[in-house]
Write an enzyme that holds these catalytic residues in place. Sequence first.
Site, PDB file in Angstrom:
ATOM      1  N   SER A 116       2.978 120.257  11.242  1.00 35.43           N
ATOM      2  CA  SER A 116       2.624 121.596  11.712  1.00 35.43           C
ATOM      3  C   SER A 116       2.639 122.592  10.560  1.00 35.43           C
ATOM      4  O   SER A 116       3.481 122.521   9.667  1.00 35.43           O
ATOM      5  CB  SER A 116       3.636 122.050  12.766  1.00 35.43           C
ATOM      6  N   TYR A 138      -3.439 126.642  11.247  1.00 32.99           N
ATOM      7  CA  TYR A 138      -3.909 127.824  11.976  1.00 32.99           C
ATOM      8  C   TYR A 138      -4.647 128.648  10.934  1.00 32.99           C
ATOM      9  O   TYR A 138      -3.996 129.266  10.067  1.00 32.99           O
ATOM     10  CB  TYR A 138      -2.732 128.655  12.493  1.00 32.99           C
ATOM     11  N   THR A 164      -6.346 124.022  14.548  1.00 33.05           N
ATOM     12  CA  THR A 164      -6.040 124.412  15.928  1.00 33.05           C
ATOM     13  C   THR A 164      -6.924 125.584  16.335  1.00 33.05           C
ATOM     14  O   THR A 164      -6.895 126.642  15.701  1.00 33.05           O
ATOM     15  CB  THR A 164      -4.541 124.759  16.059  1.00 33.05           C
ATOM     16  N   LYS A 228      -8.582 120.830  17.004  1.00 38.96           N
ATOM     17  CA  LYS A 228      -7.545 120.598  18.016  1.00 38.96           C
ATOM     18  C   LYS A 228      -7.589 121.701  19.063  1.00 38.96           C
ATOM     19  O   LYS A 228      -7.457 122.881  18.710  1.00 38.96           O
ATOM     20  CB  LYS A 228      -6.171 120.591  17.348  1.00 38.96           C
ATOM     21  N   HIS A 252      -2.760 122.429  24.109  1.00 41.92           N
ATOM     22  CA  HIS A 252      -1.553 122.880  23.413  1.00 41.92           C
ATOM     23  C   HIS A 252      -0.313 122.612  24.274  1.00 41.92           C
ATOM     24  O   HIS A 252       0.652 123.373  24.270  1.00 41.92           O
ATOM     25  CB  HIS A 252      -1.674 124.373  23.098  1.00 41.92           C
TER      26      HIS A 252
END
Length: 358
Positions: A116, A138, A164, A228, A252
């Site tokens: 992440s 992100y 994402t 994603k 998510h």
Amino acid sequence: MRPLDGTALDGPALNLAELAADARGRLDPVHWDFFTGGAGEERTVRANEAAFARRYLVPRVLRGAVRRDLRISLLGTRISMPVLIAPTAFHRLAHPEGELATARAAAEAGTIMVVSMAATRPVEQIAAAGGPLWFQLYPQADLDFTASVVRRAEAAGCSALVVTVDSPVFGRRERDLRHGFADLPPGMVCENMRDASGRVRDIGMDAGLDWARITWLREVTRLPILLKGVLHPADAALAVSYGLDGLLVSNHGGRQLDGALATLDALPAVVEAVGGRLPVLLDGGVRRGTDVLVALALGASAVLVGRPVLWGLAVGGAAGVRHVLDLLHADLDRALALAGVTGPADLRGDLVATVACG
Ligand SMILES: Cc1cc2nc3c(=O)[nH]c(=O)nc-3n(C[C@H](O)[C@H](O)[C@H](O)COP(=O)(O)O)c2cc1C
Ligand SMILES: CCCCC(=O)C(=O)O
């Protein structure tokens, strides 16, 4: 998942529901709620698991499936099973070693960990475990900073970028609001958000994110890029036309748009829109080997697990995460044998029937 009764266990968890109960007893309740909860009424959190509960298997018999092989190749990486570790934030809230423990377990189990962007250990240290890593991004409004994070992930050896796209704004998570949980405790930061001067930036959600930014990213890196958070088949078709390398059907874990469709229910239309041109992965609610089997039979190339990894981490660090991965591997192997299937490539939709309610 069955309701959790929090009963103490004698011996290792036999399944992920027991592991969740054990983790709950060990975690700070605020952190348990952060890990477990979702957005709004948590309809989508529940829907992800309920969608699996509506699927039943129609096994084949007399197939002589003695030798089963769970291995697959994904974007050039050979892994031990079609189960990957989903990117989840803040592993140090679950265990002092944080993402370092998760990475060791993934490396030992021979599968991919998706790191992440909100990891509490630097990607370079996570990579030292030696296993295959992908990096979740992100995209930040600051393009130079975004590009620098991508460079860092590349230099650390990550072999794909998972972008994402379901988070133009942050989901409204009422458990966290009730607790006033908004930030990491002192001494923990998002290590991959350090800029050149060593300052740690906040992760921003960018409501301006659009396909043009994907085109930009495509030019920033030669790594394969997966999106994603795709649920709509029209977006899946666009992803193909924008030259993406893979899709992750995800909501998510129900933490962003509450009321979004369960991922398993969204999967078939996405698979159809993609028409075999890209691998389609799925996450959300995968808790058993039979769930993996069903997702693959309905067209997924692989699945990812999020919360169960955090439970394993809370219960036993690297050994706990390894336990999660081993349980899923053994459970999938047994399910394949019982369904008369020798491996992922053999799975077809005719093995799955859908009923109106579980
Ligand atoms: C505590 C937690 C933190 C998460 N952090 C991230 C993240 O940093 N980036 C991301 O793309 N998804 C994040 N997710 C979503 C997961 O990648 C994944 O989509 C979801 O957890 C899958 O559902 P499952 O938990 O039911 O397996 C997070 C999920 C949880 C539960
Ligand atoms: C800024 C951290 C984002 C973590 C996340 O994606 C989640 O909690 O679902």
